[in-house]
Design an enzyme around this catalytic site. Structure first.
Site, PDB file in Angstrom:
ATOM      1  N   GLU A 127       0.819  -1.208   0.000  1.00 52.23           N
ATOM      2  CA  GLU A 127       0.000   0.000   0.000  1.00 52.23           C
ATOM      3  C   GLU A 127       0.855   1.262   0.000  1.00 52.23           C
ATOM      4  OE1 GLU A 127      -2.998   0.234  -0.680  1.00 52.23           O
ATOM      5  OE2 GLU A 127      -3.549  -1.862  -0.543  1.00 52.23           O
ATOM      6  N   TYR A 180      -6.403   6.738   3.747  1.00 52.12           N
ATOM      7  CA  TYR A 180      -6.578   5.669   2.766  1.00 52.12           C
ATOM      8  C   TYR A 180      -5.850   4.393   3.191  1.00 52.12           C
ATOM      9  CZ  TYR A 180      -5.462   2.459  -0.824  1.00 52.12           C
ATOM     10  OH  TYR A 180      -5.279   1.287  -1.466  1.00 52.12           O
ATOM     11  N   ASP A 232      -9.755   5.510  -2.314  1.00 52.36           N
ATOM     12  CA  ASP A 232      -8.595   5.922  -3.098  1.00 52.36           C
ATOM     13  C   ASP A 232      -9.081   6.615  -4.374  1.00 52.36           C
ATOM     14  OD1 ASP A 232      -9.538   3.794  -4.632  1.00 52.36           O
ATOM     15  OD2 ASP A 232      -7.551   3.470  -5.448  1.00 52.36           O
ATOM     16  N   CYS A 258     -12.877   1.700 -15.349  1.00 48.41           N
ATOM     17  CA  CYS A 258     -13.346   3.082 -15.178  1.00 48.41           C
ATOM     18  C   CYS A 258     -12.139   3.998 -14.984  1.00 48.41           C
ATOM     19  CB  CYS A 258     -14.292   3.163 -13.984  1.00 48.41           C
ATOM     20  SG  CYS A 258     -15.234   4.703 -13.885  1.00 48.41           S
ATOM     21  N   CYS A 282     -16.120   1.829 -21.098  1.00 46.82           N
ATOM     22  CA  CYS A 282     -17.503   1.645 -20.644  1.00 46.82           C
ATOM     23  C   CYS A 282     -18.147   0.396 -21.249  1.00 46.82           C
ATOM     24  CB  CYS A 282     -18.331   2.881 -20.966  1.00 46.82           C
ATOM     25  SG  CYS A 282     -17.729   4.384 -20.152  1.00 46.82           S
TER      26      CYS A 282
END
Length: 312
Positions: free
Chosen positions: A50, A133, A151, A205, A212
Site C-alpha cells: 500500500e 486511505y 482511493d 473506469c 464503458c
DNA sequence: CAATCGTGGGC
DNA sequence: TGCCCAAGATT
C-alpha cells in the site's frame, strides 16, 4: 451544497444490492493476480504494498515489493536495517520519503505492537506515512474490517456511477466519505467489495479513456446515463517538473542511491548548473533525513534514523 | 488548505 | 512532444 450531500443515506434510485452483485461478480472474473493479494499474504506484505502503491503504478511496484519481502519478511527485519538501505532498495519508485517513513513505521510496529502489524484503523493511522486511505486499506484487506477505502480509483467510480460526474472533487469531501461507507456491505464481504471497486476503477473506469463497453455497471452509471457530460469543474492543474527542486532532488538522490561509499560534494555539482538551487535541494534532503552530511563535504544515505518526530 | 514531494509510461 | 496520470501523506 453538492448533489451527494442532498442524498441521505444513499441516492434515490441507486440499487446498491445490484451494484454489489455486479461488481463482485466482475471482480471474480477479472481481478489481477497480484502477489499482495495471494492467499499466503501477510499484513506486513499488504502494508508495504500500500505504501509503495501510493502514486506509483502496479507494474513498477511488483518487482520492488518482491525484493523487499525477500530481504525483510517481517517488520522487525526492516527495523533492524539502516534507513539508507530502505531508501536504496526503494530504487526509482519515487517519493523516497515513503521509504524512510516505512522504515520508521517498522520501528514503531516493533516498539508499540511487539513486531506485529496492528489491525485497527486507529493504530494504523498513528504510524508514520499511513494516512486515511492506507489505514483503511490495511485494516480492510489484511484484517477484514469494514471501512470506506477511498482511493483515487474508488472516488472516480463513485463520482461517475453515483454522482454522475466525470471526475471526483479535487479533495475528498465528507459527502464522498459517507457515500463510500454507506455502500460498503455488512459482514465479511466488505473487504472484497472495497478491492473490487478499486480494481474496477483501475482496469475499466479509468481516468482518461474509460472502457464503458466492458463495464459491468454501465447500465447503472449515472454519468453514462446522462450522456457522459465533460467535467464542468475548474481545470485540474498539472504539477510542474522541469527546473523544479523536485527534479534536482531526484538527481541528487539517484547519485547517492547508486553509491555505496560517501559521495564528495563536488561530484554532485554535475547534477545541476544552478549552485543556489543545488544547495537548497541538498539542504532540504538533509533536513528531510533522506541524506546524511559527513565531515569533509561528503554525503551518503542515512545510517541512523533521524531524531524522533522528524520523519513525517 | 494549498503546496510539496519522484518517476516513467501512454496517448 | 508535452501533458496527464498512477492504491497519498504531510505540513
Amino acid at each position: 451544497m453538492s448533489f451527494l450531500a442532498l442524498c441521505d443515506p444513499l441516492p434515490p434510485g441507486l440499487d446498491s444490492t445490484l451494484m454489489h452483485a455486479t461488481v463482485l461478480s466482475w471482480y471474480s472474473a477479472h481481478a489481477r493476480d497480484l502477489p499482495w493479494r495471494a492467499p499466503g499474504r501477510t499484513p506486513w506484505g499488504v502494508l508495504v504494498s500500500e505504501i509503495m502503491l501510493q502514486q506509483t503504478p502496479v507494474v513498477r511496484v511488483e518487482p520492488v515489493w518482491h525484493e523487499w519481502m525477500r530481504r525483510w519478511p517481517r517488520p522487525a527485519d526492516l527495523a533492524a536495517e539502516e534507513p539508507g538501505e530502505a531508501i536504496r532498495a526503494w530504487g526509482r519508485l519515487g517519493y523516497p520519503r515513503r521509504a524512510l517513513r516505512l522504515h520508521a513505521a517498522a520501528g514503531a510496529i516493533v516498539a508499540r505492537h511487539g513486531g506485529d502489524v496492528p489491525g485497527t484503523y486507529d493504530e494504523l493511522i498513528a504510524l508514520p506515512g499511513i494516512g486515511d486511505y492506507t489505514a483503511a486499506a490495511v485494516a480492510s484487506f489484511a484484517f477484514g474490517a469494514r471501512h470506506a477505502v477511498l482511493d483515487t480509483n474508488v472516488r472516480r467510480v463513485l463520482a461517475r456511477a453515483v454522482a454522475g460526474t466525470q471526475y471526483a472533487p479535487v479533495a475528498p469531501t465528507s459527502a464522498e466519505r459517507r457515500l463510500a461507507l454507506d455502500l460498503v456491505p455488512d459482514g465479511d464481504t466488505a473487504p472484497r467489495w472495497a478491492v473490487a471497486v478499486m480494481e474496477l476503477g483501475a482496469l475499466v473506469c479509468t481516468a482518461r479513456s474509460p472502457r464503458c463497453s466492458a463495464c459491468p455497471i454501465a447500465d447503472q452509471c449515472a454519468w453514462r446515463l446522462a450522456g457522459s457530460p465533460p467535467d464542468d469543474g475548474p481545470p485540474r492543474r498539472g504539477q510542474p517538473w522541469h527546473g523544479t527542486d523536485r527534479q534536482v532532488r531526484g538527481r541528487l538522490m539517484a547519485i547517492l542511491r547508486d553509491s555505496t561509499t560517501p559521495v564528495p560534494k563536488h561530484l554532485l555539482e554535475a547534477t545541476w548548473p544552478d549552485p543556489a538551487q543545488r544547495e537548497r535541494a541538498l539542504d532540504t534532503l538533509v533536513a528531510d533525513g533522506l541524506i546524511e552530511p559527513l565531515d569533509g563535504d561528503l554525503f551518503r544515505l542515512p545510517t541512523s534514523p533521524p531524531p524522533a518526530g522528524q520523519v513525517g
